[in-house]
Design an enzyme around this catalytic site. Sequence first.
Site, short mmCIF file in Angstrom:
data_model
loop_
_atom_site.label_atom_id
_atom_site.label_comp_id
_atom_site.label_asym_id
_atom_site.label_seq_id
_atom_site.Cartn_x
_atom_site.Cartn_y
_atom_site.Cartn_z
N GLU A 15 12.94 -41.14 -44.63
CA GLU A 15 13.60 -41.90 -43.56
C GLU A 15 14.81 -41.17 -42.99
OE1 GLU A 15 15.37 -46.30 -42.44
OE2 GLU A 15 15.95 -45.40 -44.34
N ASP A 33 11.14 -48.58 -37.30
CA ASP A 33 11.05 -50.00 -37.67
C ASP A 33 11.41 -50.91 -36.49
OD1 ASP A 33 13.62 -49.02 -37.77
OD2 ASP A 33 14.09 -49.88 -39.73
N HIS A 92 24.13 -48.55 -33.69
CA HIS A 92 24.93 -49.79 -33.79
C HIS A 92 26.36 -49.52 -33.33
CE1 HIS A 92 22.32 -52.71 -35.73
NE2 HIS A 92 21.88 -51.78 -36.57
N SER A 135 15.68 -54.25 -40.28
CA SER A 135 14.96 -53.18 -40.98
C SER A 135 14.22 -53.71 -42.20
CB SER A 135 15.94 -52.09 -41.43
OG SER A 135 16.48 -51.43 -40.32
ZN LIG Z 1 20.13 -51.65 -37.82
#
Ligand SMILES: [Zn+2]
Length: 378
Positions: A269, A316, A278, A100
């Site tokens: 964001e 991103d 993740h 990121s």
């Molecule tokens: Zn990440």
Amino acid sequence: MKKTSLYFAAALLLLVSCKGKKEENVLQYYATPNPYEIANVTMPPVDNEVRNVIIMIGDGMGLEQVSCAWVVNHGKLNLDHFPYVGISRTWCTDKLITDSGAGGTAISSGKKTAYSHVGTAPDNSDIPSVLVKAQQLGKKTGVAVTCHFADATPCDFCCHNEYRYNQDDLIADYVECGVDYLAGGGLDWFTVNRKDGRDITKEMASAGYTVALTEEELMAAELPVIGILAPDNLPVAMERGDLYRHTVTHGLDILSRESGDKGFVMMLEGSCIDDWLHGNDIGKAMEELLDFDRTIGDVLEWAAADGHTLVVVTADHATGCLTLQDGDLEKGEIGVFFASESHNGIAVPFYAWGPGSDAFNGIRENEDWGQLIASFVK
Ligand SMILES: [Zn+2]
């Protein structure tokens, strides 16, 4: 080649091709308890003057994640309102698969950089973000995120470091970033997490910021203000209610009011989509993405009333090698596999809406999208 060495080569190939893969894939099913109606908005003409630019980043939000969210919300998303769409390639200068830090810096500054760099070039020199350009033009600037302020994406817009985990240094950069409206989490990163004993909230106050530690304090404050509304990330989407959305709509209102005809630039964001990808937790990732999409709806309603605001949405990078394998559109149910717990190199979507949005199309590098955004800051 002998038979034994053939077996050895085949085993090696298998080992190499499985690198980064999870040992066991389990099909996860998810349906949201809270489906929602999307905003009913009419886009202003594309040739209206662009006064404000709103950059929205879904961290880890590739087309696979958006496709899943679309099913979960029964075949509708606020993202469906965007008439101009392109593709963004996310690689960074020294790796095919970005983080990121580098991915966000390409968007914030219009320059690709090396892995883990935040607002700095591969040679470690600072690269100014589009918020600096806006400030130089007399515009107001803002950032509102769901993560803590030491996380990479807000730092990509406000801070400079060659290593995204130099978080004490990154947080200290906020004191001089000049951004008028900051909202997010991470109080501990300003205070008790620091190795140097500094209290950056005090330094922000000395620099003229109101330091707001609750939603009420943030809503009551004049600019410049930093709202640090949690010890770490904001609470997860299912627990924070409309907190994030309120920080966004309040930011739009106050930046618009205080900037007058000059306008403002704001980065928003949906930070924690990535965290749950993740963790291969499809439910929590979907709830973060749906909260981000509801925020997009709020932004479009605001921008439709304003008439001079360009809104862009992108990611991103994508995360988790997510695949949509099963589901039911009517029930809003998805069945998915994650093939990884890491970022991946698949290109991500880029969406544009409002005045100027017809310039945003095609297949481009992330840095080219960044430069295109900056060209509307004038
Ligand atoms: Zn990440």
